[in-house]
Design an enzyme around this catalytic site. Sequence first.
Site, PDB file in Angstrom:
ATOM      1  N   HIS A  42      48.652  19.888 -28.816  1.00 44.63           N
ATOM      2  CA  HIS A  42      48.642  20.349 -30.479  1.00 44.63           C
ATOM      3  C   HIS A  42      49.701  20.179 -31.309  1.00 44.63           C
ATOM      4  CE1 HIS A  42      44.194  19.190 -30.970  1.00 44.63           C
ATOM      5  NE2 HIS A  42      44.077  19.973 -29.477  1.00 44.63           N
ATOM      6  N   CYS A  73      38.707   1.553  -9.545  1.00 49.00           N
ATOM      7  CA  CYS A  73      37.704   0.914  -8.842  1.00 49.00           C
ATOM      8  C   CYS A  73      37.410   2.836  -8.083  1.00 49.00           C
ATOM      9  CB  CYS A  73      38.262   0.176  -7.515  1.00 49.00           C
ATOM     10  SG  CYS A  73      38.738   1.491  -6.285  1.00 49.00           S
TER      11      CYS A  73
HETATM   12  C1  LIG Z   1      35.880  19.730 -24.825  1.00 48.42           C
HETATM   13  C2  LIG Z   1      37.279  20.076 -24.709  1.00 48.42           C
HETATM   14  C3  LIG Z   1      38.388  19.678 -24.974  1.00 48.42           C
HETATM   15  C4  LIG Z   1      39.594  20.075 -25.306  1.00 48.42           C
HETATM   16  N1  LIG Z   1      40.768  19.232 -26.309  1.00 48.42           N
HETATM   17  C5  LIG Z   1      41.758  20.451 -25.738  1.00 48.42           C
HETATM   18  C6  LIG Z   1      42.609  19.693 -25.881  1.00 48.42           C
HETATM   19  O1  LIG Z   1      43.069  18.400 -26.368  1.00 48.42           O
HETATM   20  N2  LIG Z   1      44.316  20.154 -25.875  1.00 48.42           N
HETATM   21  C7  LIG Z   1      44.253  21.504 -26.225  1.00 48.42           C
HETATM   22  O2  LIG Z   1      44.987  22.244 -26.062  1.00 48.42           O
HETATM   23  N3  LIG Z   1      43.252  22.246 -25.275  1.00 48.42           N
HETATM   24  C8  LIG Z   1      41.851  21.896 -25.263  1.00 48.42           C
HETATM   25  N4  LIG Z   1      40.322  22.167 -24.960  1.00 48.42           N
HETATM   26  C9  LIG Z   1      41.196  23.717 -24.702  1.00 48.42           C
HETATM   27  C10 LIG Z   1      40.959  23.728 -22.863  1.00 48.42           C
HETATM   28  O3  LIG Z   1      40.621  22.760 -22.167  1.00 48.42           O
HETATM   29  C11 LIG Z   1      41.041  24.863 -22.709  1.00 48.42           C
HETATM   30  O4  LIG Z   1      40.951  26.138 -23.729  1.00 48.42           O
HETATM   31  C12 LIG Z   1      41.391  25.471 -21.545  1.00 48.42           C
HETATM   32  O5  LIG Z   1      42.062  24.512 -19.852  1.00 48.42           O
HETATM   33  C13 LIG Z   1      40.333  26.943 -20.732  1.00 48.42           C
HETATM   34  O6  LIG Z   1      41.782  27.274 -19.967  1.00 48.42           O
HETATM   35  P1  LIG Z   1      41.344  28.500 -18.923  1.00 48.42           P
HETATM   36  O7  LIG Z   1      42.592  28.785 -17.973  1.00 48.42           O
HETATM   37  O8  LIG Z   1      40.966  29.087 -20.143  1.00 48.42           O
HETATM   38  O9  LIG Z   1      39.520  27.764 -18.808  1.00 48.42           O
HETATM   39  P2  LIG Z   1      39.457  27.353 -16.947  1.00 48.42           P
HETATM   40  O10 LIG Z   1      40.269  26.194 -17.012  1.00 48.42           O
HETATM   41  O11 LIG Z   1      37.348  26.963 -17.302  1.00 48.42           O
HETATM   42  O12 LIG Z   1      39.744  28.443 -15.512  1.00 48.42           O
HETATM   43  C14 LIG Z   1      39.099  29.643 -15.608  1.00 48.42           C
HETATM   44  C15 LIG Z   1      39.002  29.480 -13.844  1.00 48.42           C
HETATM   45  O13 LIG Z   1      38.334  30.947 -13.197  1.00 48.42           O
HETATM   46  C16 LIG Z   1      37.370  30.794 -12.522  1.00 48.42           C
HETATM   47  N5  LIG Z   1      36.287  31.813 -12.418  1.00 48.42           N
HETATM   48  C17 LIG Z   1      35.640  31.713 -13.491  1.00 48.42           C
HETATM   49  N6  LIG Z   1      34.487  32.293 -12.940  1.00 48.42           N
HETATM   50  C18 LIG Z   1      35.693  33.014 -11.458  1.00 48.42           C
HETATM   51  C19 LIG Z   1      35.051  34.253 -11.246  1.00 48.42           C
HETATM   52  N7  LIG Z   1      33.380  35.079 -11.364  1.00 48.42           N
HETATM   53  N8  LIG Z   1      35.607  34.253  -9.776  1.00 48.42           N
HETATM   54  C20 LIG Z   1      36.825  33.731  -9.486  1.00 48.42           C
HETATM   55  N9  LIG Z   1      37.408  33.081 -10.838  1.00 48.42           N
HETATM   56  C21 LIG Z   1      36.301  32.348 -11.153  1.00 48.42           C
HETATM   57  C22 LIG Z   1      37.251  29.185 -13.398  1.00 48.42           C
HETATM   58  O14 LIG Z   1      36.582  28.923 -11.303  1.00 48.42           O
HETATM   59  C23 LIG Z   1      37.908  28.365 -13.228  1.00 48.42           C
HETATM   60  O15 LIG Z   1      38.546  27.743 -12.880  1.00 48.42           O
HETATM   61  C24 LIG Z   1      39.720  21.439 -24.975  1.00 48.42           C
HETATM   62  C25 LIG Z   1      38.253  21.766 -24.269  1.00 48.42           C
HETATM   63  C26 LIG Z   1      37.312  21.431 -23.923  1.00 48.42           C
HETATM   64  C27 LIG Z   1      36.207  21.993 -23.724  1.00 48.42           C
END
Ligand SMILES: Cc1cc2nc3c(=O)[nH]c(=O)nc-3n(C[C@H](O)[C@H](O)[C@H](O)COP(=O)(O)OP(=O)(O)OC[C@H]3O[C@@H](n4cnc5c(N)ncnc54)[C@H](O)[C@@H]3O)c2cc1C
Lengths: 422, 484
Positions: B49, B439
């Site tokens: 973004h 595929c």
């Molecule tokens: C539909 C949708 C569209 C989006 N589009 C965009 C976009 O276009 N551009 C953008 O910038 N952002 C976008 N986002 C936001 C972005 O995807 C997220 O902000 C980002 O992926 C979050 O990353 P994270 O590392 O915080 O979480 P996650 O990728 O969920 O990582 C968290 C990790 O923690 C692990 N975990 C959880 N609990 C435990 C535990 N108890 N012990 C050990 N490990 C654990 C999980 O398995 C996971 O691997 C979008 C989100 C969604 C849902």
Amino acid sequence: MFQYDLAIIGGGPAGLAAAVSAWNEGVRSIVIIERDDVTGGILNQCIHNGFGLHYFKEELTGPEYAGRFEQMVAETSIDVKKQTMVLNITPEKMIYAVNPTDGYFAISAKAIVLSMGCRERTRGAISIPGDRPSGVFTAGTAQRYVNIEGYMVGKRVVILGSGDIGLIMARRMTLEGAKVLAVVEIMPYSNGLNRNLVQCLDDYDIPLYLSHTVTDIRGKRRVEQVVVSKVDENRAPIPGTEMTFDCDTLLLSVGLIPENELTKSAGIPIDRRSNGAIVFDDMQTELEGVFACGNVLHVHDLVDFVTAESMKAGKSAAQYILYPYQHTDQPVELQNGPGVTYTVPQKLDLTAGEAKTDLFFRVNHVIHGGTITVQAEDGTVLFSRKKAHMLPAEMEKITLDKSWFVGHHTATVSIQEGANEK
Amino acid sequence: MYDVIIVGAGICGTSLARELSKYRLSVCCLERENDVADGTTKANSGIVHAGYDPLPGTQMAKLNVVGNAMVEQLCKDLDVPYRKNGSLVLAFDDDEMKTIQTLYERGVANGVPDLSILSGEEVAKLEPNLNPVKGALYAKSAGVVSPWELAIAQMEVAVQNGVELYLEREVNGITWNGESFAVTAAHNGETESYEARYLVNAAGVDADTIESFINEPPYHTKPNKGQYYLLDKSQGNLVHTVVFQCPSKLGKGVLVSPTAHGNLIVGPDSVDQPDKDDVSVTADRLAFIRNAAARSCSKINYRDSIRNFAGIRAQSEQDEFLIHYSPVTNQMVHLANIKSPGLTSSPAIALEVVEMLQKAGLVLEEKDSYQTTRRFPRFRELSEEEKKRIIEKDPRYGRIICRCESITEGEIVAAVHSPVPATTVDAVKRRCNAGMGRCQGGFCSPRVVEIIARELHRAPESICKDKAGSYILIGKTTKGEEKA
Ligand SMILES: Cc1cc2nc3c(=O)[nH]c(=O)nc-3n(C[C@H](O)[C@H](O)[C@H](O)COP(=O)(O)OP(=O)(O)OC[C@H]3O[C@@H](n4cnc5c(N)ncnc54)[C@H](O)[C@@H]3O)c2cc1C
Ligand SMILES: Cc1cc2nc3c(=O)[nH]c(=O)nc-3n(C[C@H](O)[C@H](O)[C@H](O)COP(=O)(O)OP(=O)(O)OC[C@H]3O[C@@H](n4cnc5c(N)ncnc54)[C@H](O)[C@@H]3O)c2cc1C
């Protein structure tokens, strides 16, 4: 760079037959290029009987049928390049391919036969809702695991789609000890051959649900449940009709799509209805010197028809190489009238090729009592034949005498219904 | 005793791991799943973004704009698919023209570069396949990225610089003794214990659960699902930029965009649900998405759909990233509410966290040498000469396994033996794209299973599609038994 008179892309039954036929016509510099470790294409995994009834007048298994053509090829000096994937074909007929021994290389050929077969439609193509666990396979992938790799893919199975592959896999999975709970078909009729309905479902008491579809897949890791609903006449699921099956596997037999990415890379026009190249009656595409046959041209249900079509493509390619000819720029265009999904060929050249041609077509709905009609643009009926039953699942074939078309530019193939109730 | 433990290996955890690996620290990352990037990071829009959405003055606005610029450089350094293709917010009427004016002003206030408002004609020239519009906000700095590849690449770099990654470790308890943390994690039915002086909670939508192990979270997570269509590359040229709709009374609208790999993505919707891991897709929502997208472009051919998927947003009542110290100790940082633009912001979030840890007493000494770049061999992107050379060196690059995407055995083997090894079919797909095409692995997945099993000396039956338990094969057939 390699140079050949004829390059055949894809060593399935179509490619093998085209090669043998071109050899028999006198072409001596031929290469078959096959991506897999072995030739024979999809037939390698079709270990059931039922191939060759038309062509060899006996019942063979898929590998046996392919084996006959592999033997014929082995008796010639046709080159077979296996483990070789064609990546690109240019409009100038340069072929770019890759394999572990020759590396990345080019082949130039006077003529090319396209015989790359088809791929299966997937869950994503039809957007089946639900979770995305493992245990959802296309029937062909499951068939490969079971028949070639020697691994079972599940214990309790629901099959979506009653095409031949789905039916055959229902039997195969049962014979391997799995329980097939249901074969589910969205249409009000099956898309498989009648003999397969009897031999694969009825003989094993496997229920067939017509006018039903899968509306939910449940299971976070592996499939745990599949929900099946009845559909209305517009194929929309009817709420309240859900049946839940506890199972670990869903097999999809929901259609085949000709693999025409290479055809498109060469700039060859595609017929959106057959999903294959537009061809003349000699199987030549609109790119001079490039021919197409088999499942890459249109999806066949019987390999015997693939063979016949491919023999013709090989023969035409040989003619083109040995006595170069060009197509008329004013062919007769065949059009799809009521009741007809597509025809192959789409164009007839009255100035070249053989006097008679087979015409393949599919009807677009179940027809009980109809007349196959070929009519010229001025209304002249060139061909007409009654037929009691026609199914979308079964390809129709008629033979046309090209002399009938002299003086015409277009002709429409259609089915007149009703008037000929038996 | 580690200096730092990171919980979660999504884009936030992996960005932080890479950032911390620059320093002389012992760092480990505990991840619940059998691969990194297997949560929200693998299921989102993949948009980088520009930064005109968040309200000026928020942390979200700042991190978005900084993150946007960092992603571009990171993708170059780490060989991650990225395209700076710009974005449009379409305005269909005068009301919406006012909305994009507001967005424009916000963008300017947030420091977003290269923003402009285009007329309907200019939009039509840029995107001839769109329906007629009144105008659009054009942000040249927006782009698309492969989110999971960015996460994997960062973790690979981190691992090569000494970070320890422990997969299949589900953190289920945290205790603080006034100086350090004891973290317990479930692994194959056993409980393991890890100790560290600093702890970062990067557990995505589960951050509230992790936070609750040490303090009461100051927010309520309300998981929100977004569903998608992914279409074949043959549809990937329908639009060139990321095409958004105006937020309006009807909702946020859906986007239509090429992906970093050249497919077309359409979605997402936005629906609250209680369940954090229900990523199912539903017929009614998919129909909603098709309808909503038709407002922007009526030429999308869903016959070329190759996949549907859904991701879960970590949302709460607050419209801001909640990056905060634990009230118990500043030696723990929570990353909560990392919803969109979390992906874009992640490299900037990592910098922010490093600064917070430093303020809390973590000593940062740069390593003399650390690896900043990483390459992955992609056969189809090589020149003719390079193709020839790589096959000469390693004939496995001459054997195409995935025919839709032209992925070679060499690439699959490289994925299996990479610094963060791929052990499942989907992990291979995330690293080298085998099975991502039209595929959907129909042809190649049996071969991929065989290669993983061979390379890791494991039985094919033990190879999963994705997360633990997603087994593919149940055993040999009677004939297979004879063969063995
Ligand atoms: C539909 C949708 C569209 C989006 N589009 C965009 C976009 O276009 N551009 C953008 O910038 N952002 C976008 N986002 C936001 C972005 O995807 C997220 O902000 C980002 O992926 C979050 O990353 P994270 O590392 O915080 O979480 P996650 O990728 O969920 O990582 C968290 C990790 O923690 C692990 N975990 C959880 N609990 C435990 C535990 N108890 N012990 C050990 N490990 C654990 C999980 O398995 C996971 O691997 C979008 C989100 C969604 C849902
Ligand atoms: C599962 C199944 C069950 C069937 N059952 C029956 C039956 O019971 N009876 C019957 O008569 N018919 C049956 N058929 C129909 C018949 O077998 C097929 O129509 C026939 O095999 C098609 O032949 P083909 O050569 O066109 O395609 P294929 O057999 O698919 O061969 C195409 C070949 O081209 C190769 N290729 C593709 N792209 C490239 C490339 N870029 N470079 C190099 N090589 C490439 C492929 O690897 C393949 O070997 C069945 C078909 C299927 C799919």
